[in-house]
Design a protein around this motif. Structure first.
Motif, PDB file in Angstrom:
ATOM      1  N   VAL A  71       0.822  -1.211   0.000  1.00  0.00           N
ATOM      2  CA  VAL A  71       0.000   0.000   0.000  1.00  0.00           C
ATOM      3  C   VAL A  71       0.856   1.260   0.000  1.00  0.00           C
ATOM      4  CG1 VAL A  71      -2.069  -0.990   1.022  1.00  0.00           C
ATOM      5  CG2 VAL A  71      -0.196  -0.262   2.512  1.00  0.00           C
ATOM      6  N   TRP A  72       2.097   1.161   0.487  1.00  0.00           N
ATOM      7  CA  TRP A  72       2.956   2.341   0.556  1.00  0.00           C
ATOM      8  C   TRP A  72       4.021   2.335  -0.536  1.00  0.00           C
ATOM      9  CZ3 TRP A  72       3.467   2.050   6.612  1.00  0.00           C
ATOM     10  CH2 TRP A  72       2.271   2.518   7.186  1.00  0.00           C
ATOM     11  N   HIS A  73       3.649   1.767  -1.662  1.00  0.00           N
ATOM     12  CA  HIS A  73       4.486   1.772  -2.861  1.00  0.00           C
ATOM     13  C   HIS A  73       3.707   2.540  -3.924  1.00  0.00           C
ATOM     14  CE1 HIS A  73       7.488  -0.324  -5.595  1.00  0.00           C
ATOM     15  NE2 HIS A  73       6.666   0.281  -6.455  1.00  0.00           N
TER      16      HIS A  73
ATOM     17  N   PHE B  50       6.224  -1.697   1.615  1.00  0.00           N
ATOM     18  CA  PHE B  50       6.732  -0.682   0.701  1.00  0.00           C
ATOM     19  C   PHE B  50       7.148  -1.263  -0.647  1.00  0.00           C
ATOM     20  CE2 PHE B  50       7.653   0.997   4.964  1.00  0.00           C
ATOM     21  CZ  PHE B  50       7.138   2.280   4.878  1.00  0.00           C
ATOM     22  N   GLY B  51       7.780  -2.431  -0.613  1.00  0.00           N
ATOM     23  CA  GLY B  51       8.300  -3.008  -1.852  1.00  0.00           C
ATOM     24  C   GLY B  51       9.635  -2.424  -2.258  1.00  0.00           C
ATOM     25  N   PHE B  52      10.276  -1.674  -1.335  1.00  0.00           N
ATOM     26  CA  PHE B  52      11.624  -1.139  -1.584  1.00  0.00           C
ATOM     27  C   PHE B  52      12.304  -0.917  -0.237  1.00  0.00           C
ATOM     28  CE2 PHE B  52       8.489   2.383  -2.236  1.00  0.00           C
ATOM     29  CZ  PHE B  52       8.678   3.050  -1.057  1.00  0.00           C
ATOM     30  N   ASP B  53      13.629  -0.747  -0.283  1.00  0.00           N
ATOM     31  CA  ASP B  53      14.410  -0.562   0.945  1.00  0.00           C
ATOM     32  C   ASP B  53      14.688   0.895   1.267  1.00  0.00           C
ATOM     33  OD1 ASP B  53      14.569  -3.311   1.347  1.00  0.00           O
ATOM     34  OD2 ASP B  53      16.347  -3.478   0.075  1.00  0.00           O
ATOM     35  N   GLU B  54      14.536   1.771   0.271  1.00  0.00           N
ATOM     36  CA  GLU B  54      14.743   3.208   0.453  1.00  0.00           C
ATOM     37  C   GLU B  54      13.628   3.959  -0.267  1.00  0.00           C
ATOM     38  OE1 GLU B  54      16.994   4.593   2.311  1.00  0.00           O
ATOM     39  OE2 GLU B  54      18.250   2.842   2.725  1.00  0.00           O
ATOM     40  N   PHE B  55      13.225   5.096   0.287  1.00  0.00           N
ATOM     41  CA  PHE B  55      12.177   5.880  -0.352  1.00  0.00           C
ATOM     42  C   PHE B  55      12.661   6.459  -1.680  1.00  0.00           C
ATOM     43  CE2 PHE B  55      10.913   6.807   4.224  1.00  0.00           C
ATOM     44  CZ  PHE B  55       9.882   5.892   4.214  1.00  0.00           C
ATOM     45  N   PRO B  56      11.828   6.456  -2.713  1.00  0.00           N
ATOM     46  CA  PRO B  56      12.162   7.193  -3.937  1.00  0.00           C
ATOM     47  C   PRO B  56      12.356   8.665  -3.599  1.00  0.00           C
ATOM     48  CG  PRO B  56      10.295   5.720  -4.315  1.00  0.00           C
ATOM     49  CD  PRO B  56      10.554   5.718  -2.830  1.00  0.00           C
TER      50      PRO B  56
ATOM     51  N   VAL C 259      10.017  11.229  -0.674  1.00  0.00           N
ATOM     52  CA  VAL C 259      10.502  11.099   0.709  1.00  0.00           C
ATOM     53  C   VAL C 259       9.635  11.882   1.687  1.00  0.00           C
ATOM     54  CG1 VAL C 259      12.391  11.604   2.293  1.00  0.00           C
ATOM     55  CG2 VAL C 259      12.890  10.648   0.043  1.00  0.00           C
ATOM     56  N   GLN C 260       9.361  13.136   1.374  1.00  0.00           N
ATOM     57  CA  GLN C 260       8.620  13.977   2.311  1.00  0.00           C
ATOM     58  C   GLN C 260       7.208  13.449   2.558  1.00  0.00           C
ATOM     59  OE1 GLN C 260       8.806  18.024   0.903  1.00  0.00           O
ATOM     60  NE2 GLN C 260      10.910  18.322   1.611  1.00  0.00           N
ATOM     61  N   GLN C 261       6.563  12.951   1.504  1.00  0.00           N
ATOM     62  CA  GLN C 261       5.220  12.403   1.663  1.00  0.00           C
ATOM     63  C   GLN C 261       5.237  11.171   2.566  1.00  0.00           C
ATOM     64  OE1 GLN C 261       3.619  11.890  -2.423  1.00  0.00           O
ATOM     65  NE2 GLN C 261       1.959  13.226  -1.764  1.00  0.00           N
ATOM     66  N   HIS C 262       6.241  10.328   2.377  1.00  0.00           N
ATOM     67  CA  HIS C 262       6.344   9.123   3.198  1.00  0.00           C
ATOM     68  C   HIS C 262       6.602   9.461   4.660  1.00  0.00           C
ATOM     69  CE1 HIS C 262       6.015   5.836   0.336  1.00  0.00           C
ATOM     70  NE2 HIS C 262       6.819   6.458  -0.499  1.00  0.00           N
ATOM     71  N   VAL C 263       7.550  10.351   4.905  1.00  0.00           N
ATOM     72  CA  VAL C 263       7.904  10.712   6.283  1.00  0.00           C
ATOM     73  C   VAL C 263       6.710  11.345   6.995  1.00  0.00           C
ATOM     74  CG1 VAL C 263       9.345  12.198   7.716  1.00  0.00           C
ATOM     75  CG2 VAL C 263      10.368  10.910   5.824  1.00  0.00           C
ATOM     76  N   LYS C 264       6.043  12.271   6.318  1.00  0.00           N
ATOM     77  CA  LYS C 264       4.853  12.905   6.896  1.00  0.00           C
ATOM     78  C   LYS C 264       3.779  11.854   7.190  1.00  0.00           C
ATOM     79  CE  LYS C 264       1.056  16.052   5.623  1.00  0.00           C
ATOM     80  NZ  LYS C 264       0.880  16.684   6.936  1.00  0.00           N
ATOM     81  N   GLY C 265       3.558  10.951   6.224  1.00  0.00           N
ATOM     82  CA  GLY C 265       2.529   9.930   6.404  1.00  0.00           C
ATOM     83  C   GLY C 265       2.811   9.032   7.583  1.00  0.00           C
ATOM     84  N   ILE C 266       4.056   8.583   7.703  1.00  0.00           N
ATOM     85  CA  ILE C 266       4.430   7.688   8.810  1.00  0.00           C
ATOM     86  C   ILE C 266       4.336   8.409  10.153  1.00  0.00           C
ATOM     87  CG2 ILE C 266       6.350   6.405   9.830  1.00  0.00           C
ATOM     88  CD1 ILE C 266       7.251   5.798   6.935  1.00  0.00           C
ATOM     89  N   MET C 267       4.840   9.635  10.206  1.00  0.00           N
ATOM     90  CA  MET C 267       4.842  10.393  11.457  1.00  0.00           C
ATOM     91  C   MET C 267       3.423  10.612  11.983  1.00  0.00           C
ATOM     92  SD  MET C 267       7.886  10.971  12.525  1.00  0.00           S
ATOM     93  CE  MET C 267       7.550  12.234  13.756  1.00  0.00           C
ATOM     94  N   GLU C 268       2.449  10.710  11.089  1.00  0.00           N
ATOM     95  CA  GLU C 268       1.081  11.007  11.498  1.00  0.00           C
ATOM     96  C   GLU C 268       0.222   9.758  11.707  1.00  0.00           C
ATOM     97  OE1 GLU C 268      -0.440  13.783   8.642  1.00  0.00           O
ATOM     98  OE2 GLU C 268       0.777  15.440   9.410  1.00  0.00           O
ATOM     99  N   MET C 269       0.801   8.572  11.491  1.00  0.00           N
ATOM    100  CA  MET C 269       0.077   7.337  11.796  1.00  0.00           C
ATOM    101  C   MET C 269       0.033   7.130  13.312  1.00  0.00           C
ATOM    102  SD  MET C 269      -0.934   5.908   8.930  1.00  0.00           S
ATOM    103  CE  MET C 269      -1.312   4.234   9.464  1.00  0.00           C
TER     104      MET C 269
END
Length: 364
Positions: free
Chosen positions: A123-125, A154-160, A164-174
């Motif tokens: 879902v986070w890919h 994610f399906g990957f080991d590092e954020f594209p 990056v900013q969208q992923h970090v914001k999303g995780i921080m707000e979970m």
């Protein structure tokens, strides 16, 4: 106690594993006395007009003897059949589905839901150019305290770099996070210092008897009814000459002459080609060959003889870790074609207990 849950997952009508994990997580959540609604973001595997035109031409060429186009045509026809079968499966088995585009989710009233759960699967890919795709899968249309993830991947080991900013914001707000793979837990910790609980794919939370109930919905399959021995092939990527030669060697060694390829519509005629048939064909096979995570899951559940291959498809090179993690947890790494450098962990029972504990925690 949570009563109403909004389940947000990949809803690809053309993907067997996707539909099975959706059903499994819904079923497990329902077992706690909740009501579950699946949100369908209207993603579709409909093909463009130009693609359909190319496939029509290939079908014509294949029909007049150009064998090199045959496999593409069979997979295209099988894909259409799978999609229709998946829709029928959902109609029979999903509690409730709301169809809604990602944009509209942000303009809707979700106050009647006590909790939103995103997962499982990747879902986070980011899969398309929809600007709201990642915010949608990070549940940003819900209050922060209602945002939870089960077995997100994610399906990957590092954020594209662009995301990056969208992923970090999303995780921080979970509010609470669990991931299916070790790599996902590490990425969450590395990027945000938050802890993610490692849990099992939801298909592994249901028992063999649960899945046999789903299998009982299958249409008749003559090769099984006649008790023929066969090997089952389920490849999402290319079956290389090397893979093909290995499969033939195992068949010869075990004196098996029949191949059932789920994507080959010319050799096995099925009224339905959906999740129930997928499970039935695995459960009754003498041997299973696959490059699919969920086919590997059911081969493990049904204690089959099987070999899993690395997927030969552009863009999927880094997605084998989920299969390695699963087989390491079951001390079954010998099923990987070509071997692996990782060590067995033998922690499946521990992961199962952690998965149930996590679900019970988010449902308090």
């Amino acid at each position: 106690m949570v009563k109403r849950i909004l389940l947000v997952t990949l809803y690809d009508e053309g993907n067997i594993g996707n539909r099975l994990q959706n059903y499994a997580l819904q079923t497990k959540l329902l077992s706690y006395g909740t009501k579950v609604t699946t949100l369908d973001n209207c993603y579709t595997t409909d093909f463009s007009l130009s693609f359909k035109l190319k496939m029509f031409i290939k079908r014509v060429l294949a029909g007049v003897g150009y064998k090199k186009y045959k496999v593409d045509c069979e997979r295209y026809l099988s894909g259409k059949s799978i999609r229709l079968s998946n829709i029928n499966f959902d109609t029979r088995n999903l509690y409730k589905v709301i169809k809604m585009k990602t944009d509209d989710a942000f303009n809707s009233d979700w106050t009647s839901y006590d909790l939103a759960v995103v997962g499982s699967d990747q879902v986070w890919h980011k899969w398309n150019d929809d600007l709201n795709e990642l915010p949608y899968y990070y549940l940003q249309f819900m209050p922060k305290e209602k945002r939870t993830a089960y077995a997100a991947s994610f399906g990957f080991d590092e954020f594209p770099k662009n995301d990056v900013q969208q992923h970090v914001k999303g995780i921080m707000e979970m509010n609470k996070i669990s991931c299916r793979e070790k790599s996902g837990c590490r990425l969450v910790k590395k990027s945000t210092e938050k802890n993610a609980v490692r849990v099992l794919d939801p298909t592994l939370l249901l028992s063999v008897s649960d899945w046999k109930e789903v299998e009982s919905q299958s249409c008749d399959i003559s090769i099984i009814d006649k008790k023929y021995s066969y090997v089952f092939l389920y490849f999402l990527g290319k079956i290389t000459d090397e893979y093909n030669n290995y499969i033939k060697s195992i068949m010869k060694k075990n004196n098996i002459n029949i191949i059932v390829d789920f994507f080959d519509t010319s050799k096995i005629k099925l009224k339905e080609r959906g999740p129930a048939e997928f499970i039935k064909l695995i459960n009754n096979a003498e041997y299973v060959f696959t490059d699919s995570f969920h086919c590997t899951v059911f081969s493990v559940l049904f204690n089959k003889e099987f070999t899993v291959f690395r997927r030969q498809q552009a863009g999927f090179e880094n997605m084998f870790g989920r299969i390695e993690d699963l087989l390491a947890s079951k001390d079954a790494l010998e099923h990987i074609y070509g071997g692996t450098a990782i060590e067995p962990t033998n922690d499946f029972d521990k992961l199962y207990d952690a998965s149930i504990a996590y679900l019970e925690d988010i449902l308090k």
